[in-house]
Design an enzyme around this catalytic site. Structure first.
Site, PDB file in Angstrom:
ATOM      1  N   LEU A 122      34.956  34.085  44.715  1.00  0.00           N
ATOM      2  CA  LEU A 122      35.329  33.795  46.103  1.00  0.00           C
ATOM      3  C   LEU A 122      35.373  35.072  46.939  1.00  0.00           C
ATOM      4  O   LEU A 122      35.233  35.017  48.155  1.00  0.00           O
ATOM      5  CB  LEU A 122      36.690  33.087  46.146  1.00  0.00           C
ATOM      6  N   HIS A 167      39.808  41.294  37.782  1.00  0.00           N
ATOM      7  CA  HIS A 167      40.320  41.492  39.149  1.00  0.00           C
ATOM      8  C   HIS A 167      41.606  42.320  39.135  1.00  0.00           C
ATOM      9  O   HIS A 167      41.852  43.110  40.047  1.00  0.00           O
ATOM     10  CB  HIS A 167      40.618  40.148  39.827  1.00  0.00           C
TER      11      HIS A 167
HETATM   12 CO    CO Z   1      36.492  36.590  41.262  1.00  0.00          CO
END
Ligand code: CO
Length: 194
Positions: A122, A167
């Site tokens: 995203l 992340h």
């Molecule tokens: Co991602």
């Protein structure tokens, strides 16, 4: 359904859609910090992250993606998006079989095998590319109440967990590609941003 007790019971698709930061936002490149307070603020954030993930829709969302440099992510790799055409020809989208999971301070304690899967993110819109990761993993993490739990995942779910933990280290999936491919996609991404 597994017996994870971090499963958000009585879950309803309610919450606030949070802003999703996109590459190259600084927060996506930072190493996130450990969660130490298992309080109302934390469950509030997780609830909104779950909501934001389904709104997007995506199968995983890490706190840095919503601008919070904290070691946690939410994921659901099994729900289905169903589109129904109503009599007036409008299309109604519903999500079925929701089972959101929250992983706080996660770390992979064992991994095996190899799988190549076409990933997207995203925070890296409209770019999809194969990434090779472990096929099976065991992750240790904390629940919303701070309880330490372990979970074994494979295939798509294992890929998702590894992608989300990246992340928390300030790594996006583009960083896992060859230098040539990464530069190619970065150019494409930055050009679009202008
Ligand atoms: Co991602």
């Amino acid at each position: 359904m597994n017996s994870l007790d971090n499963f958000l019971t009585n879950y309803e698709l309610q919450g606030e859609a949070l802003k999703i930061y996109t590459y190259p936002a600084k927060v996506l490149k930072q190493k996130a910090v450990e969660v130490t307070e298992f309080d109302e603020n934390l469950s509030h954030l997780c609830k909104n992250m779950v909501y934001t993930m389904y709104q997007a829709p995506g199968i995983g969302l890490a706190a840095p993606q919503v601008g919070q440099s904290l070691r946690l992510f939410v994921a659901d790799t099994t729900y289905e998006k169903k589109e129904t055409t109503l009599p007036d020809k409008t299309i109604e989208t519903t999500l079925e079989g929701l089972s959101p999971k929250v992983y706080i301070n996660p770390r992979i304690i064992s991994k095996s095998g190899e799988i190549s899967y076409e990933e997207g993110c995203l925070s890296v819109p409209e770019i999809y590319e194969n990434v090779t990761r472990a096929q099976k993993i065991t992750v240790e993490y904390q629940s919303l109440t701070g309880e330490i739990l372990q979970y074994e995942a494979e295939n798509l779910e294992a890929v998702c967990i590894q992608h989300e933990i990246d992340h928390l280290e300030g790594i996006v999936f583009l960083d896992r590609l060859s230098l040539f491919k990464r530069n190619f996609f970065l150019k494409k991404l930055l050009k679009k941003k202008k």
